[in-house]
Scaffold this motif. Structure first.
Motif, PDB file in Angstrom:
ATOM      1  N   ASP A  14      -4.173   6.751  -3.662  1.00 34.57           N
ATOM      2  CA  ASP A  14      -4.530   7.071  -2.283  1.00 34.57           C
ATOM      3  C   ASP A  14      -3.591   6.294  -1.375  1.00 34.57           C
ATOM      4  N   ASP A  15      -3.681   6.529  -0.071  1.00 31.70           N
ATOM      5  CA  ASP A  15      -2.806   5.809   0.856  1.00 31.70           C
ATOM      6  C   ASP A  15      -3.009   4.300   0.807  1.00 31.70           C
ATOM      7  N   ASP A  16      -4.226   3.842   0.488  1.00 27.84           N
ATOM      8  CA  ASP A  16      -4.480   2.401   0.453  1.00 27.84           C
ATOM      9  C   ASP A  16      -4.296   1.788  -0.940  1.00 27.84           C
ATOM     10  N   THR A  17      -3.914   2.594  -1.918  1.00 30.16           N
ATOM     11  CA  THR A  17      -3.669   2.084  -3.267  1.00 30.16           C
ATOM     12  C   THR A  17      -2.431   1.184  -3.258  1.00 30.16           C
ATOM     13  N   LEU A  18      -2.543   0.027  -3.877  1.00 25.62           N
ATOM     14  CA  LEU A  18      -1.407  -0.885  -3.975  1.00 25.62           C
ATOM     15  C   LEU A  18      -0.502  -0.478  -5.132  1.00 25.62           C
ATOM     16  N   VAL A  19       0.779  -0.372  -4.824  1.00 26.74           N
ATOM     17  CA  VAL A  19       1.785  -0.015  -5.819  1.00 26.74           C
ATOM     18  C   VAL A  19       2.909  -1.045  -5.743  1.00 26.74           C
ATOM     19  N   TYR A  20       3.638  -1.186  -6.827  1.00 18.96           N
ATOM     20  CA  TYR A  20       4.789  -2.079  -6.838  1.00 18.96           C
ATOM     21  C   TYR A  20       6.023  -1.290  -6.376  1.00 18.96           C
ATOM     22  N   ARG A  21       6.672  -1.829  -5.351  1.00 20.73           N
ATOM     23  CA  ARG A  21       7.946  -1.277  -4.868  1.00 20.73           C
ATOM     24  C   ARG A  21       9.044  -2.111  -5.528  1.00 20.73           C
ATOM     25  N   VAL A  22       9.844  -1.467  -6.370  1.00 16.68           N
ATOM     26  CA  VAL A  22      10.862  -2.159  -7.152  1.00 16.68           C
ATOM     27  C   VAL A  22      12.243  -1.668  -6.700  1.00 16.68           C
ATOM     28  N   GLU A  23      13.032  -2.580  -6.140  1.00 18.97           N
ATOM     29  CA  GLU A  23      14.424  -2.265  -5.772  1.00 18.97           C
ATOM     30  C   GLU A  23      15.339  -2.758  -6.870  1.00 18.97           C
ATOM     31  N   PHE A  24      16.393  -1.984  -7.144  1.00 15.46           N
ATOM     32  CA  PHE A  24      17.310  -2.341  -8.226  1.00 15.46           C
ATOM     33  C   PHE A  24      18.699  -1.758  -7.967  1.00 15.46           C
ATOM     34  N   HIS A  25      19.653  -2.195  -8.742  1.00 13.40           N
ATOM     35  CA  HIS A  25      20.993  -1.633  -8.690  1.00 13.40           C
ATOM     36  C   HIS A  25      21.544  -1.531 -10.108  1.00 13.40           C
ATOM     37  N   PRO A  27       0.854  -1.191   0.000  1.00 16.18           N
ATOM     38  CA  PRO A  27       0.000   0.000   0.000  1.00 16.18           C
ATOM     39  C   PRO A  27       0.894   1.247   0.000  1.00 16.18           C
ATOM     40  N   PHE A  28       0.454   2.288  -0.666  1.00 16.00           N
ATOM     41  CA  PHE A  28       1.262   3.511  -0.729  1.00 16.00           C
ATOM     42  C   PHE A  28       1.557   4.049   0.666  1.00 16.00           C
TER      43      PHE A  28
END
Length: 95
Positions: A81-92, A50-51
């Motif tokens: 919104d705060d409850d909107t699901l988003v993809y958290r993408v970590e990278f290097h 969630p955001f």
């Protein structure tokens, strides 16, 4: 993976290492390598969150000044919104 032109240099330098995406499904895969400008990045992790879970550290690692700037940038695909699901993408950056 696409980045706004104003973020590409910071991605290439390794200053930006996380991105939040409003996708209906993942568009990258863990271990995948993607061209960003003149460098390649490798995806370390993808997580649907969630955001509201975005931390101050996440904001800094994404290259934004604050959560609202991050929300505006990520919302190009729709409202967040705060409850909107988003993809958290970590990278290097791949050396």
């Amino acid at each position: 993976m696409q980045f706004s032109p104003d973020l590409r240099d910071d991605v290439a330098s390794g200053e930006i290492t996380v991105s939040f995406r409003l996708w209906s499904r993942p568009k990258v895969k863990v271990g995948g390598r993607y061209l960003v400008g003149l460098v390649h990045i490798e995806i370390d992790s993808i997580e649907l969150v969630p955001f509201s879970s975005v931390t101050g550290a996440d904001v800094r690692r994404s290259g934004e000044m604050d959560r609202e700037a991050l929300r505006r940038r990520a919302a190009h695909a729709g409202p967040i919104d705060d409850d909107t699901l988003v993809y958290r993408v970590e990278f290097h950056v791949v050396p």
